[in-house]
Structures are given as structure tokens and as C-alpha cells.
Write a protein that holds these residues in place. Structure first.
Motif, PDB file in Angstrom:
ATOM      1  N   TYR A 190      21.050   4.669  22.755  1.00  0.00           N
ATOM      2  CA  TYR A 190      20.040   5.300  21.906  1.00  0.00           C
ATOM      3  C   TYR A 190      18.815   5.713  22.729  1.00  0.00           C
ATOM      4  O   TYR A 190      18.339   6.835  22.631  1.00  0.00           O
ATOM      5  CB  TYR A 190      19.637   4.322  20.799  1.00  0.00           C
TER       6      TYR A 190
ATOM      7  N   ALA B 255      25.497  11.482  17.410  1.00  0.00           N
ATOM      8  CA  ALA B 255      24.591  10.517  16.769  1.00  0.00           C
ATOM      9  C   ALA B 255      25.231   9.940  15.501  1.00  0.00           C
ATOM     10  O   ALA B 255      25.168   8.733  15.245  1.00  0.00           O
ATOM     11  CB  ALA B 255      23.276  11.199  16.430  1.00  0.00           C
TER      12      ALA B 255
ATOM     13  N   TYR C  93      24.556  -0.040  22.080  1.00  0.00           N
ATOM     14  CA  TYR C  93      24.074   0.958  21.122  1.00  0.00           C
ATOM     15  C   TYR C  93      22.628   1.342  21.438  1.00  0.00           C
ATOM     16  O   TYR C  93      22.281   2.518  21.524  1.00  0.00           O
ATOM     17  CB  TYR C  93      24.183   0.382  19.705  1.00  0.00           C
ATOM     18  N   TYR C  94      21.789   0.306  21.633  1.00  0.00           N
ATOM     19  CA  TYR C  94      20.384   0.605  21.891  1.00  0.00           C
ATOM     20  C   TYR C  94      20.161   1.212  23.274  1.00  0.00           C
ATOM     21  O   TYR C  94      19.294   2.065  23.446  1.00  0.00           O
ATOM     22  CB  TYR C  94      19.520  -0.653  21.678  1.00  0.00           C
TER      23      TYR C  94
ATOM     24  N   GLN D 100      17.718   9.756  24.061  1.00  0.00           N
ATOM     25  CA  GLN D 100      16.498  10.530  23.791  1.00  0.00           C
ATOM     26  C   GLN D 100      16.154  11.434  24.972  1.00  0.00           C
ATOM     27  O   GLN D 100      15.876  12.622  24.798  1.00  0.00           O
ATOM     28  CB  GLN D 100      15.350   9.580  23.485  1.00  0.00           C
TER      29      GLN D 100
END
Lengths: 531, 234
Positions: free
Chosen positions: A206, A78, A202-203, A210
Motif C-alpha cells: 500500500y 487496488a 498489504y501495508y 502510492q
């Protein structure tokens, strides 16, 4: 020589902390300490606190199964992504687009020394961003796992190879962008595409992360043994992050070797890359019919051109526009399903308040006015000497912010209205509230920058990304949009309160916008003239 | 045309300009000379409305720059010593922007851009962005931008720096044309030979105070301007 360049480079990053914008003088000891503490509090308190919260919720299960190293791998990953995201956009402009490149290259300074000093600036940015994630994670690890003094020190030492790895990747990506950019005509457009693609990745990572992290934590023992067997280097990195001295040494040496190789490749073409004027051949101007416009129209076009000609400006201060368009489309495609379940769980009013807050948050990510005065730079004499009022100049900056922000905000709001099917009052507030908030952010950003401008920048990144005014405005706007929904839950409001609650916020945002607009109109011209 | 009356400007405790009075009449090319830091740029910036001042007044065509800066700015053009322009625009876009601000008609702007860009041989480069221009090209662009709205008064800070001999010659011609048409030029320079040949009047400033002004003959008499300047500076 290197020391002097390093001092200059670091001073450029921290000039808002080291120097008072008001007086232009270097801050005294106490003021400097206060500024540093304030800056650190925002970074550590807001962002670091969030990561500490995540770390505390993740660690216990992994520690229980003896997979503390896996926990460290997760947060190192992260920190790597966060650090890379924070510094990669900086790399290209810092290394290849700095305004003092010609000056430094004309001096008897070897290009490798210039490159080293520039890299130091990129390294510091990567280190700051990665530390925001990694230091809270390490502290949580030390508190929960109690690894002993030596290993705890080793955990902190792991920040060195981690930040060097971020630097390596930032440099490599910056170098690729510079090489491609040198061959292209429309550099701004190209850079934005690359950056948007990077952000999308990136998103994507991301959101995927999770679920992956949740699965990792739940099946920690299984994953730990599998990684150990089939991907030993990953395990080695994990043990290095836990402070194992041998692993730490090996990982550091490996990263240093890759970094040196990257630097060697970069330094070979550094002068050619920074001095190239572009791949385009010089095109002779062909006379065309000129379009005329009013003074206000010309000022607006000029501001819009300023925004669209700078990838750094668009990417840092205008990404909210893209997010709002994507969010609007996503709401239309996927929103029906999600809203049905949310409405049945929380009630329609609550969902509308959440949706409105989410849109306000997206609006807050646009801070186009916040660096707009600073970006005038040394050409400030132009608007000051032309026959236009200072208010006209300020108004054009506000207009560009509003045009770039409010149109997508309106689009996203209408999409939400279509999917959530609110009452007329709820729907009107759902759409209006973010628009009024957008007006406030525009006026607030412009006011803050007018009071704290930096007209003597060397790289525009310094005012777009690293200036106190841009940072303050972005954080304040985000906090306000978050406060809007946090307060809803703190007050334990129900769906029936939505209209009244949103109306209050609408009045608050409108009042704040009115105050800052009035201040800009009354005090702004005088301050602008004195810049 | 331009009346500077008892102009005083201080930076902190330092008086950059101290009780300066000058009158520039229509048809005059007025040179402004002085050593570095004498107060020339401060005076010029005050005349253009960029810089506020503490005492005195400046009027352009009878209008006070303090009372109605926009009306004054419409009458003038200003070229600073280092013309930093909008580097993200092309040369032609920049000129069109300036023409829009001054409300120059389409016909006039097209004619003037064509005329002056050809004068300075800048036409082929007008499609390039300003950041790609050399210092001299930027200076030429700033001159064209200054002339685009046919100003009555042109204020210039070291306008010949960076210009090639041909462009400098063209600029001198253009300055004379403005004055022949009833306009006025007020400019600073360190090139005393240029001032001596070109100016109708000259003012010498030292430490913010006007130490001599008048027609060229009144100021230098039988000596050269350089001798007079050096003598006054000692």
C-alpha cells in the motif's frame, strides 16, 4: 439443494440486515430496504467516496496520454488487494471452521455442493469489497473518458473476472492455511502469524503503491508503451477493464480456468480437511497444581482466553494493538526527523494534535467489546447461572478491551512524547486523550453489542466481522477520531490552541465514556439477564 | 430447600408456566416430568435465576431468587439439557474457572476434581479443549463442574442424556449421596423408569400447569409411572 444452501449462506452474511436482532423476526419490506440503504450508504458513502476522490485525481493525466487502460489497471489492482484483504481472513473460517460442517456432511449433500455454497459466501464478500474500489473508479472513468454505452457496460462486466480472481486467491490462501493448520498444535498462534505477515505485506504494498502510482501517472505515456511491449497480458487486462469485449472474454475464460483448477484441488481433500481434529496426538492429562484466583480474576482470564484463542477475533478486533506497538517503535526510530520538519511547517501544537488524533485512530481499530456479548453464544447460560453479578461479567469484558488497548496506547503515547518534546500540559493530553478515547470505545462497543447481540451464530466470523454491532462501533469510533483532527483544520486553529482544543475533546470523550459506563451499569445487568 | 410458589411465566401471550407451586425438601430427589414444551425447562431456568418470571416467587434456603439471586446461585448448581461450555478452554481450565467463581479452596477443588473425574473416567481427557469433547464427555464435565462447590441444591435438565450406562449409574449414586448429606436434587427427565426408581417425589406438568405431585406412591399408586403419565397426558 444448492439453492437452499446458498440461501442459508447468504442469509448468514446478511442476517443483520435481513433480521431484526431486537425482535428476532425477519424485517418487513420497508425496514429491510432502510437497513440495506443504511448499510450501502456507509460502504459507498464513506469508503467508496474516498476511492472516487483518488480516482478523480488520477485519471486526467492518463486519459490525456491515451492510457485509460493503465488507470483501470491501477484501480483493478487496488480493488484486488482490497477484496483479497477483505475476504481472505473469512475464507478459512467460512470454508473449514463453520460449525455446521458436521451437520451438512452428515446429510446426503455432495461435498462439492457444500464447497460451492461456502465459496459463494466468500465470493460475495470479495465482490462487495472489490466493488467499493472498482465501481467509483469505473464511474469516474465513464464520466471522464466517455467510452460509449457498450464499453461502459463492459467496464462493469469486468467486475466478474476481477471478483473471481479474488475468490481464486482467497481460496488458495485459505486452503494453504487449512492444510498447515491441520498439522499444527497451536492453530490460533499460527493463523495470527500468517495473517499478520499478510497484513504487513498489504501495508508494505500500500505504501509502496502510492509512490509507484504517482510515478505511473506522471510518466503515463512511457509506462503505457513499455507495458504494452513487454507485458502484453497486463495490457490485455487493462483493455478488458475498459470494456473491450474480446479482452474481457479472454480474461474471464483464463480466470475461470484457474478458479476451476483451484476448486478441483480443494474439493479433493475437503472432507478430510474439515473433519481433521488437528495434527496433535492425544496427550494424557498429567495432574498439576491448580492456581486459584478471585471471581473477577477468573472472569478476566476467561475473557482474555476467549480473545487469544480466536485468530479471527484477534485479527479483526485487536490489530490496533499491533499497530500501536509498531507505531511507537517507528516514532522512536524515524519520528525525530519527521517531527522536526512537521513542527517547522505547522508548529508544535498542531503536530501534537495530529499525533494525538493518529493515536486515537489506532485505538479505534480495536473493537474487542463490540462482539464480546455475541461471542458468549450458546454458553450464555454459564455467566447467567453462576453466582456473579451481570455487572461483573460486563466489567470483565471491558477490562480485557482496556488491557489489550490501553497498554500499547500508553506505550505509543510515551514514545510520541519522547520524540515531540511537548510542554507538560501538551504531553499529558497527548497521552491521556487516546486513553480516555479507549475507555469510551470499550464502553460504547459493549453497550451496542449488549443492545444488539447475536447469540445464535454458526461461524464466529458472523459476529466478529459481519455483525452490524461490530461494524457500527468500528465506523463510529473511526469517524470520531477523524473528526477530532478534521475539525482542527476546519476551525483553522493554531499551535497555541492545542491544549485548550485537546482538553475539550478529553472532556467530550470522558463524558461519552461516563454516559455509556453509567448506562451499562444501570441498564446492562437487566438486559444481560434477559438475553 | 427449594420453594416454588405460584410461579407464572409468559412468553408473549403464551403461558409457559401457570401458577406452579412445588416444595422440595432437604434429602429429596425430586423428578419433574412432562411432554416436550410442557414448561419443565422454563421452570428449571427460573429456579436458577437464568430466566425472570412474571408472577409468584422462588426461594432457595429461604432466600428469594428475585431479591438476592447471587446468594441463591451460591447454593445451587445447574446442568442444562445441552451443556454448551467454553469450548476454547481445556476441561481442567473450565473446572478451575468454575471453582474460582464459587471460591472453592485449592485443596477442595483438587480433591473433588480428582474424585469425580476418576468416577467418570475423564481424568486423561482433562487436558483437551472442550471443543474436542464428545457430547457425553461434555455432560460428564458439566456434572463435575456442578459438584465442584458442594452445592446444597442441584438442578438438572435431562442429566442422563448422552451418558454411558456406567456414568449414568455413577450419577445416580452421586445424586443419592447429595441427598443423604442433606442436599436436594430437582431434575427433569423423559426416562420414566429412571424417575420411578430414583425419585423420592415426582411432579407432572402439562401445558405449564402442575397436574400431579407427591411421593412416588402417591402419584402412581399401584400402577407404573408410565401408565399414570400416559393417562394424565391424554
Amino acid at each position: 439443494m444448492l439453492k437452499a444452501l446458498l440461501k442459508k449462506q447468504i442469509a448468514e452474511i446478511f442476517q443483520n440486515i435481513l433480521r431484526s436482532r431486537k425482535t428476532g423476526k425477519t424485517r418487513t419490506g420497508a425496514a429491510r430496504i432502510a437497513a440495506v440503504i443504511g448499510f450501502a450508504l456507509i460502504l459507498v458513502g464513506v469508503l467508496g467516496g474516498t476511492f472516487a476522490f483518488f480516482a478523480a485525481g488520477t485519471i486526467s493525466q492518463l486519459i490525456t496520454v491515451g492510457a485509460g487502460w493503465l488507470y483501470m489497471i491501477i484501480f483493478a489492482g487496488a480493488a484486488f488487494i482490497f477484496g483479497l484483504f477483505g475476504s481472505v481472513f473469512n475464507t478459512f473460517s467460512t470454508l473449514y471452521q463453520a460449525k455446521d460442517n458436521d451437520l451438512l456432511l452428515s446429510m446426503p449433500i455432495p461435498s462439492r455442493v457444500i464447497l460451492t455454497a461456502r465459496l459463494a459466501a466468500v465470493y460475495v464478500m470479495g465482490l462487495i469489497y472489490s466493488s467499493i474500489v472498482m465501481i467509483p473508479a469505473i464511474i469516474v472513468y465513464i464520466v471522464k473518458a466517455r467510452p460509449g454505452f457498450g464499453a461502459a457496460a463492459g467496464c462493469f462486466a469486468f467486475l466478474i473476472p476481477l471478483s473471481l480472481l479474488i475468490l481464486t486467491f482467497s481460496c488458495a490462501l485459505g486452503w494453504v492455511v487449512a492444510k498447515l493448520s491441520a498439522k499444527l498444535k497451536n492453530k490460533s498462534f499460527f493463523t495470527v502469524i500468517i495473517a499478520v505477515a499478510f497484513m504487513a505485506l498489504y501495508y508494505f504494498l500500500y505504501f509502496k503503491a502510492q509512490g509507484a502510482i504517482a510515478a505511473l501517472v506522471q510518466n503515463g505515456a512511457v509506462f503505457a508503451s513499455q507495458i504494452k511491449e513487454s507485458a502484453y497480458p497486463v495490457y490485455a487486462v487493462g483493455t478488458a477493464a475498459c470494456g473491450n469485449p474480446v479482452s474481457l472474454l479472454i480474461v474471464t475464460a483464463a480466470v475461470a480456468a484457474v478458479l476451476l483448477l483451484t476448486c478441483f484441488i480443494m474439493s479433493r481433500g475437503f472432507i478430510r480437511t474439515v473433519t481433521v481434529s488437528g495434527g496433535q496426538t492425544k496427550k494424557e492429562y498429567v495432574k498439576k497444581e491448580l492456581k486459584t484466583s478471585s471471581a473477577d480474576g477468573a472472569l478476566f482470564s476467561k475473557e482474555l482466553k476467549r480473545f487469544t484463542s480466536s485468530p479471527a477475533y484477534m485479527l479483526n478486533a485487536g490489530t490496533g494493538t499491533l499497530f500501536m506497538i509498531v507505531a511507537g517503535v517507528a516514532v522512536l526510530i524515524k519520528g525525530g526527523e519527521l517531527s522536526a520538519s512537521l513542527v517547522s511547517q505547522f508548529g508544535r501544537g498542531t503536530v501534537i494534535a495530529i499525533a494525538s488524533a493518529a493515536l486515537c485512530f489506532l485505538v479505534s481499530t480495536n473493537f474487542i467489546t463490540a462482539p464480546s456479548i455475541s461471542l458468549e453464544g450458546r454458553s450464555i447460560w454459564l455467566p447467567q447461572s453462576l453466582p456473579v453479578s451481570a455487572w461483573q461479567v460486563l466489567r470483565s469484558k471491558l477490562a480485557v478491551h482496556l488491557a489489550v488497548t490501553e497498554i500499547p496506547a500508553l506505550f505509543c503515547g510515551i514514545c510520541m512524547w519522547a520524540v515531540l518534546r511537548p510542554s507538560v500540559a501538551e504531553g499529558a493530553l497527548l497521552v491521556t486523550l487516546p486513553l480516555v478515547f479507549g475507555l469510551f470505545t470499550a464502553a460504547f462497543g459493549l453497550f451496542v453489542n449488549l443492545m444488539r447481540p447475536n447469540l445464535n451464530w454458526i461461524s464466529e466470523t458472523a459476529v466478529i466481522k459481519q455483525s452490524l454491532s461490530a461494524f457500527l462501533v468500528m465506523i463510529a469510533d473511526m469517524i470520531l477520531s477523524i473528526a477530532f483532527i478534521v475539525l482542527w483544520f476546519i476551525l483553522r486553529l493554531t499551535s497555541s490552541d492545542a491544549v485548550f482544543y485537546m482538553l475539550i475533546w478529553l472532556v467530550v470523550f470522558a463524558a461519552c465514556a461516563g454516559i455509556f459506563l453509567a448506562l451499562l451499569k444501570k441498564k446492562g445487568p437487566e438486559v444481560f439477564r434477559s438475553l | 430447600m427449594l420453594d416454588i410458589s405460584h410461579l407464572t411465566k409468559t412468553y408473549g401471550t403464551v403461558k409457559a408456566v401457570d401458577d406452579l407451586t412445588l416444595h422440595i425438601a432437604p434429602g429429596e430427589i425430586y423428578g419433574f416430568i412432562g411432554h416436550n414444551g410442557a414448561g419443565k425447562t422454563t421452570t428449571l431456568k427460573a429456579c436458577t435465576g437464568i430466566l425472570g418470571f412474571d408472577g409468584g416467587d422462588i426461594t432457595i434456603c429461604g432466600t428469594s431468587i428475585k431479591k438476592d439471586p447471587i446468594a441463591c446461585k451460591k447454593q445451587i448448581a445447574y446442568i442444562p439439557d445441552n451443556p454448551d461450555m467454553y469450548e476454547f478452554m481445556t476441561g481442567i481450565k473450565f473446572l478451575n474457572f468454575i471453582a474460582d467463581i464459587f471460591g472453592v479452596s485449592k485443596k477442595d477443588r483438587e480433591e473433588r476434581i480428582a474424585k469425580y473425574a476418576d468416577h467418570f473416567e475423564l481424568t486423561p481427557d482433562l487436558g483437551q479443549i472442550v471443543s474436542a469433547y464428545s457430547h457425553g464427555m461434555k455432560q460428564k464435565l458439566a456434572i463435575i463442574a456442578a459438584w465442584i462447590h458442594d452445592p446444597k441444591l442441584i438442578i438438572m435438565d435431562e442429566p442422563f442424556v448422552g451418558l454411558d450406562p456406567m456414568a449414568a449409574h455413577k450419577l445416580k449414586e452421586m445424586m443419592r449421596e447429595v441427598c443423604d448429606a442433606g442436599g436436594a436434587i430437582f431434575f427433569s427427565t423423559h426416562v420414566l423408569e429412571v424417575a420411578e426408581k430414583l425419585c423420592d417425589k415426582v411432579a407432572i406438568i402439562k401445558d405449564g400447569r402442575l397436574i400431579r405431585s407427591g411421593t412416588m406412591d402417591e402419584v402412581k399408586g399401584d400402577s407404573s409411572l408410565e401408565d399414570v403419565f400416559l393417562e394424565l397426558e391424554e
